[in-house]
Scaffold this active site. Structure first.
Site, mmCIF file in Angstrom:
data_model
loop_
_atom_site.group_PDB
_atom_site.id
_atom_site.type_symbol
_atom_site.label_atom_id
_atom_site.label_comp_id
_atom_site.label_asym_id
_atom_site.label_seq_id
_atom_site.Cartn_x
_atom_site.Cartn_y
_atom_site.Cartn_z
ATOM 1 N N ASP A 147 0.839 -1.198 0.087
ATOM 2 C CA ASP A 147 0.025 0.084 -0.083
ATOM 3 C C ASP A 147 1.014 1.373 -0.065
ATOM 4 O OD1 ASP A 147 -2.184 1.820 0.410
ATOM 5 O OD2 ASP A 147 -3.203 0.516 1.546
ATOM 6 N N ASP B 38 3.918 1.408 -4.265
ATOM 7 C CA ASP B 38 2.992 2.044 -5.251
ATOM 8 C C ASP B 38 2.928 1.181 -6.414
ATOM 9 O OD1 ASP B 38 1.997 3.507 -7.193
ATOM 10 O OD2 ASP B 38 3.080 5.502 -6.862
ATOM 11 N N VAL B 39 1.652 0.674 -6.812
ATOM 12 C CA VAL B 39 1.463 -0.224 -7.668
ATOM 13 C C VAL B 39 1.736 0.054 -9.135
ATOM 14 C CG1 VAL B 39 -0.076 -1.913 -6.257
ATOM 15 C CG2 VAL B 39 -0.983 -0.142 -7.948
ATOM 16 N N ASN C 121 -6.446 -4.559 -5.379
ATOM 17 C CA ASN C 121 -7.644 -4.053 -4.979
ATOM 18 C C ASN C 121 -7.287 -2.527 -4.921
ATOM 19 O OD1 ASN C 121 -9.753 -3.339 -2.635
ATOM 20 N ND2 ASN C 121 -7.844 -2.582 -1.786
ATOM 21 N N TYR D 251 -12.459 6.534 -14.234
ATOM 22 C CA TYR D 251 -12.575 5.535 -13.504
ATOM 23 C C TYR D 251 -13.208 4.237 -14.245
ATOM 24 C CZ TYR D 251 -14.146 2.786 -9.546
ATOM 25 O OH TYR D 251 -14.229 1.573 -8.459
ATOM 26 N N LYS E 276 -11.998 0.309 -15.032
ATOM 27 C CA LYS E 276 -12.498 -0.731 -14.490
ATOM 28 C C LYS E 276 -12.969 -1.694 -15.499
ATOM 29 C CE LYS E 276 -11.708 -0.058 -10.123
ATOM 30 N NZ LYS E 276 -10.724 -1.001 -9.365
ATOM 31 N N PRO F 80 -17.591 -4.910 -7.367
ATOM 32 C CA PRO F 80 -18.386 -4.402 -6.198
ATOM 33 C C PRO F 80 -19.577 -3.373 -6.809
ATOM 34 C CG PRO F 80 -16.205 -4.263 -5.666
ATOM 35 C CD PRO F 80 -16.168 -4.379 -7.208
HETATM 36 N N1 LIG Z 1 -16.153 1.799 -2.684
HETATM 37 C C1 LIG Z 1 -16.856 1.411 -3.578
HETATM 38 O O1 LIG Z 1 -18.094 1.929 -3.886
HETATM 39 C C2 LIG Z 1 -16.317 0.632 -4.911
HETATM 40 C C3 LIG Z 1 -17.234 0.231 -5.872
HETATM 41 C C4 LIG Z 1 -16.781 -0.387 -6.515
HETATM 42 C C5 LIG Z 1 -15.372 -0.796 -6.935
HETATM 43 N N2 LIG Z 1 -14.491 -0.583 -5.871
HETATM 44 C C6 LIG Z 1 -13.248 -0.854 -5.781
HETATM 45 O O2 LIG Z 1 -12.495 -1.441 -4.795
HETATM 46 C C7 LIG Z 1 -11.394 -1.234 -4.490
HETATM 47 C C8 LIG Z 1 -11.095 -0.568 -2.924
HETATM 48 O O3 LIG Z 1 -12.115 0.519 -2.995
HETATM 49 P P1 LIG Z 1 -12.051 1.585 -1.877
HETATM 50 O O4 LIG Z 1 -13.485 2.235 -1.783
HETATM 51 O O5 LIG Z 1 -11.874 0.584 -0.426
HETATM 52 O O6 LIG Z 1 -10.998 2.318 -2.178
HETATM 53 P P2 LIG Z 1 -10.121 3.369 -0.950
HETATM 54 O O7 LIG Z 1 -9.687 4.608 -1.762
HETATM 55 O O8 LIG Z 1 -10.962 3.496 0.316
HETATM 56 O O9 LIG Z 1 -8.845 2.476 -0.694
HETATM 57 C C9 LIG Z 1 -8.194 2.222 -1.633
HETATM 58 C C10 LIG Z 1 -6.669 1.778 -0.933
HETATM 59 O O10 LIG Z 1 -5.697 1.389 -1.925
HETATM 60 C C11 LIG Z 1 -4.295 2.197 -1.715
HETATM 61 N N3 LIG Z 1 -3.874 2.883 -2.851
HETATM 62 C C12 LIG Z 1 -4.154 3.820 -3.593
HETATM 63 N N4 LIG Z 1 -3.289 4.033 -4.547
HETATM 64 C C13 LIG Z 1 -2.217 3.302 -4.268
HETATM 65 C C14 LIG Z 1 -1.279 2.859 -5.269
HETATM 66 N N5 LIG Z 1 -0.890 3.567 -6.266
HETATM 67 N N6 LIG Z 1 -0.374 1.821 -4.683
HETATM 68 C C15 LIG Z 1 -0.630 1.123 -3.856
HETATM 69 N N7 LIG Z 1 -1.803 1.528 -2.858
HETATM 70 C C16 LIG Z 1 -2.644 2.368 -3.277
HETATM 71 C C17 LIG Z 1 -4.901 3.462 -0.631
HETATM 72 O O11 LIG Z 1 -3.709 3.784 0.107
HETATM 73 C C18 LIG Z 1 -5.922 2.433 -0.055
HETATM 74 O O12 LIG Z 1 -5.444 1.658 1.186
HETATM 75 C C19 LIG Z 1 -10.815 -0.335 -5.697
HETATM 76 O O13 LIG Z 1 -10.262 -1.000 -6.470
HETATM 77 C C20 LIG Z 1 -12.153 0.371 -6.032
HETATM 78 O O14 LIG Z 1 -12.136 0.623 -7.550
HETATM 79 C C21 LIG Z 1 -14.905 0.318 -4.704
#
Ligand SMILES: NC(=O)c1ccc[n+]([C@@H]2O[C@H](COP(=O)([O-])OP(=O)(O)OC[C@H]3O[C@@H](n4cnc5c(N)ncnc54)[C@H](O)[C@@H]3O)[C@@H](O)[C@H]2O)c1
Length: 253
Positions: free
Chosen positions: A38, A63-64, A90, A158, A162, A188
């Site tokens: 992360d 950083d991915v 994720n 975005y 996806k 999700p």
């Molecule tokens: N929350 C929603 O409504 C939702 C809906 C559909 C899909 N998603 C997907 O679920 C996943 C998680 O979503 P979330 O809402 O928990 O996101 P979030 O923004 O709350 O958390 C994202 C995490 O990824 C980390 N991150 C961000 N950029 C990064 C990088 N360059 N390298 C490494 N880590 C990094 C952040 O520090 C954090 O820990 C994502 O792929 C998101 O697209 C979320």
């Protein structure tokens, strides 16, 4: 009692926070050792997970979108565990992205979203799959989004990223099938994750999305972990290239 993932080595990107934290905990609960990758500090998360679930849990700042970070992560996993069994892609940029018409998205923002949300999972799969090869099993789970299927207004970068994940899942499943590595996605629905809470402009989405669901309630991170554990475990050994929507029946694939 034996757990579904006893002794497995699982890597979770963005695994220190929000939905990723729920994933890290769910895998550990099933007996997996967890590597949190992360950009946010996950030292405390790893320590808590290790203590709570009696597994090895380590954090490496990664950083991915940067290949050198991903290669350093793969080297650490190889040195520490010798192999990997499960990769959860994720990490993504989502809640913090401004909602604007696509004509107003600066090209730099578009590229940044692609860098984290698409190049990130590509780099992770590229450098972690070699740690799975030769073991006769391996599970890569990408986190897509229901928006790839239904679109979403004012979120073009975005949504595009996806949709790319859905395609990448199929392509990598074909490439890795001979090595018995499964590649699947979870899509999700709109989820009350920590970052959604932190961004009040997201609230309007919650009400509209709940109405669109067969199961009409707010979605929480814990709703996603059942599908994740299924896709990480031997129960899904003959499932690959698929995207499973977990959204209370909003989209129906
Ligand atoms: N929350 C929603 O409504 C939702 C809906 C559909 C899909 N998603 C997907 O679920 C996943 C998680 O979503 P979330 O809402 O928990 O996101 P979030 O923004 O709350 O958390 C994202 C995490 O990824 C980390 N991150 C961000 N950029 C990064 C990088 N360059 N390298 C490494 N880590 C990094 C952040 O520090 C954090 O820990 C994502 O792929 C998101 O697209 C979320």
């Amino acid at each position: 009692m034996t757990k579904a993932l006893d002794g497995a080595v699982a890597i979770v990107t963005g695994g220190s926070y929000s939905i990723g934290r729920a994933f890290s905990e769910a895998l550990a609960r099933e007996g997996a050792n967890v590597v949190i990758a992360d950009i946010r500090d996950g030292t405390d998360a790893a320590a808590e997970i290790s203590r709570q679930f009696n597994v090895a849990a380590v954090f490496q700042r990664t950083d991915v979108s940067r290949e050198e970070d991903v290669m350093a992560l793969a080297a650490m996993v190889k040195a520490r565990f010798g192999h990997a069994d499960i990769l959860v892609n994720n990490a993504a940029l989502f809640a913090e992205l401004p909602k604007v018409d696509f004509r107003e998205i600066p090209v730099e923002t578009f590229d940044r979203v692609m860098g984290v949300n698409v190049r990130g999972p590509f780099l992770m799969a590229k450098h972690i799959a070699p740690l799975m090869v030769g073991r006769g099993r391996g599970k890569i789970i990408n986190i897509a989004s229901g928006t790839a299927y239904k679109g979403q207004r004012h979120l073009a970068a975005y949504v595009t990223s996806k949709a790319a994940i859905v395609g990448m899942t199929k392509a990598l499943a074909r490439d890795l099938g001979a090595e018995k590595i499964n590649v699947n996605s979870i899509a999700p629905g709109f989820t009350e994750s920590a970052s959604v809470h932190d961004n009040p402009h997201q609230k309007a989405n919650t009400d509209a999305t709940v109405k669109s669901r067969a199961l009409q309630r707010t979605q929480v991170p814990e709703d996603l972990v059942g599908a994740l554990v299924f896709l990480a475990s031997p129960a899904s050994d003959f499932v690959t290239g698929q995207t499973i929507a977990v959204d209370g029946g909003s989209i129906m694939l």
